[in-house]
Design a protein around this motif. Structure first.
Motif, PDB file in Angstrom:
ATOM      1  N   THR A 190      36.856  32.239  37.631  1.00  0.00           N
ATOM      2  CA  THR A 190      36.683  33.652  38.503  1.00  0.00           C
ATOM      3  C   THR A 190      36.342  34.546  37.840  1.00  0.00           C
ATOM      4  O   THR A 190      35.523  35.441  38.262  1.00  0.00           O
ATOM      5  N   GLY A 191      36.667  34.736  36.360  1.00  0.00           N
ATOM      6  CA  GLY A 191      36.481  35.962  35.572  1.00  0.00           C
ATOM      7  C   GLY A 191      34.711  35.663  35.537  1.00  0.00           C
ATOM      8  O   GLY A 191      34.113  36.735  35.524  1.00  0.00           O
TER       9      GLY A 191
ATOM     10  N   LEU B  88      33.031  36.620  38.656  1.00  0.00           N
ATOM     11  CA  LEU B  88      33.119  38.044  38.994  1.00  0.00           C
ATOM     12  C   LEU B  88      32.165  38.700  37.951  1.00  0.00           C
ATOM     13  O   LEU B  88      31.534  39.815  38.377  1.00  0.00           O
ATOM     14  N   ARG B  89      31.947  38.426  36.720  1.00  0.00           N
ATOM     15  CA  ARG B  89      31.128  39.049  35.723  1.00  0.00           C
ATOM     16  C   ARG B  89      29.880  38.793  36.202  1.00  0.00           C
ATOM     17  O   ARG B  89      28.821  39.721  35.988  1.00  0.00           O
TER      18      ARG B  89
ATOM     19  N   MET C 201      38.315  45.471  37.109  1.00  0.00           N
ATOM     20  CA  MET C 201      38.099  44.592  36.085  1.00  0.00           C
ATOM     21  C   MET C 201      38.078  45.345  34.769  1.00  0.00           C
ATOM     22  O   MET C 201      39.003  45.266  33.825  1.00  0.00           O
TER      23      MET C 201
ATOM     24  N   ASP D 207      42.993  45.318  35.804  1.00  0.00           N
ATOM     25  CA  ASP D 207      43.786  44.791  37.019  1.00  0.00           C
ATOM     26  C   ASP D 207      43.194  43.500  37.547  1.00  0.00           C
ATOM     27  O   ASP D 207      42.118  43.298  37.147  1.00  0.00           O
TER      28      ASP D 207
ATOM     29  N   VAL E  21      41.685  41.629  40.678  1.00  0.00           N
ATOM     30  CA  VAL E  21      41.104  41.814  41.914  1.00  0.00           C
ATOM     31  C   VAL E  21      41.775  41.246  42.966  1.00  0.00           C
ATOM     32  O   VAL E  21      42.766  40.616  42.636  1.00  0.00           O
TER      33      VAL E  21
ATOM     34  N   GLY F  52      41.546  30.808  34.673  1.00  0.00           N
ATOM     35  CA  GLY F  52      41.622  32.100  35.075  1.00  0.00           C
ATOM     36  C   GLY F  52      42.130  32.281  36.478  1.00  0.00           C
ATOM     37  O   GLY F  52      42.109  33.436  37.175  1.00  0.00           O
ATOM     38  N   PHE F  53      42.304  31.160  37.179  1.00  0.00           N
ATOM     39  CA  PHE F  53      42.637  30.919  38.650  1.00  0.00           C
ATOM     40  C   PHE F  53      43.488  29.786  38.838  1.00  0.00           C
ATOM     41  O   PHE F  53      43.223  28.600  38.025  1.00  0.00           O
TER      42      PHE F  53
ATOM     43  N   ARG G  38      46.139  33.138  39.617  1.00  0.00           N
ATOM     44  CA  ARG G  38      46.841  34.235  38.671  1.00  0.00           C
ATOM     45  C   ARG G  38      47.865  34.742  39.599  1.00  0.00           C
ATOM     46  O   ARG G  38      48.797  35.636  38.984  1.00  0.00           O
TER      47      ARG G  38
ATOM     48  N   GLN H  11      47.460  32.730  45.259  1.00  0.00           N
ATOM     49  CA  GLN H  11      46.396  32.213  44.889  1.00  0.00           C
ATOM     50  C   GLN H  11      46.838  30.650  44.457  1.00  0.00           C
ATOM     51  O   GLN H  11      46.164  29.691  45.109  1.00  0.00           O
TER      52      GLN H  11
ATOM     53  N   ARG I  47      32.232  41.975  25.737  1.00  0.00           N
ATOM     54  CA  ARG I  47      32.885  42.209  27.067  1.00  0.00           C
ATOM     55  C   ARG I  47      33.341  43.743  27.240  1.00  0.00           C
ATOM     56  O   ARG I  47      34.136  43.878  26.461  1.00  0.00           O
TER      57      ARG I  47
END
Ligand code: AMP
Length: 198
Positions: free
Chosen positions: A31-32, A35-36, A53, A57, A59, A85-86, A88, A92, A134
């Motif tokens: 997911t990171g 989103l990026r 991000m 925090d 999302v 990363g999911f 979290r 979820q 990043r």
């Protein structure tokens, strides 16, 4: 086989997920990364999540659940997924179970990359900031990401532990050593699945 790769920022989740894609042909769902990508292509979603991000925090659950749902639809014939990363948050994790169930699947294993040493995580994330640039890999944001991990994400471990799915790997070892520990876990799991299938 569907895996959740679990651990704090800097534990090596993305690195190990990418190795599993190369070596086993699984599909990595980060997911990171999604989103990026939304941010760098300037979509409405990217604009919405940028500030969140950059502060480190989380999302909203709704946003990341929708991203995962659409990827599961896209990769209907995948050999397996690596969730990186999911999930979290508990919401979820429950949504993931529901989405996988709807496709006749489940989370088979949770690989926990254990790195308890906050200084080591900060050192690794500094290095990644140099390598990848990043925006959220700076000390202040990292502290917030770590605090969110400890407050919200670590609470998922008992959920998966109660299902007997968690396997722990020492995330302080070298990349190759961690990869070989993970490979041994996956091979053992496959063997036990084959035995119980008869
Ligand atoms: P990561 O690359 O996994 O460290 O994610 C980078 C940032 O994206 C996080 O600090 C969050 O702001 C956001 N993010 C990624 N995955 C999630 C998720 N599953 N839930 C909420 N926020 C997320």
């Amino acid at each position: 086989m569907n895996l959740v790769i679990f651990g704090p920022p800097g534990a090596g989740k993305g690195t190990q997920a990418k190795k599993l894609v190369e070596e086993r042909g699984y599909v990595q769902l980060s997911t990171g990364d999604m989103l990026r990508a939304a941010r760098s292509s300037g979509t409405a979603l990217g604009k919405k999540v940028a500030g969140i991000m950059d502060r480190g925090d989380l999302v909203s659950d709704e946003i990341v659940i929708e991203l995962i749902e659409s990827e599961l639809e896209t990769h209907k014939n995948a050999k397996g997924f690596i969730f990186d990363g999911f999930p979290r948050t508990p919401a979820q994790a429950e949504a993931l179970d529901g989405m996988l169930r709807a496709h006749g699947m489940q989370v088979n294993l949770v690989i926990r990359l254990a790195v308890e040493d906050g200084d080591e995580l900060i050192r690794r994330v500094h290095q990644r900031a140099k390598d990848e640039g990043r925006a959220d890999d700076n000390e202040e944001t990292l502290r917030n990401r770590l605090a969110n991990y400890r407050a919200q994400t670590e609470a998922l471990l008992p959920y998966y532990e109660s299902q007997g799915k968690v396997r722990e790997v020492n995330g302080l070892e070298s990349i190759e050593a961690v990869a070989s520990d993970i490979a041994a876990i996956l091979d053992a799991e496959k063997e036990s699945e084959a035995q119980s299938a008869g």
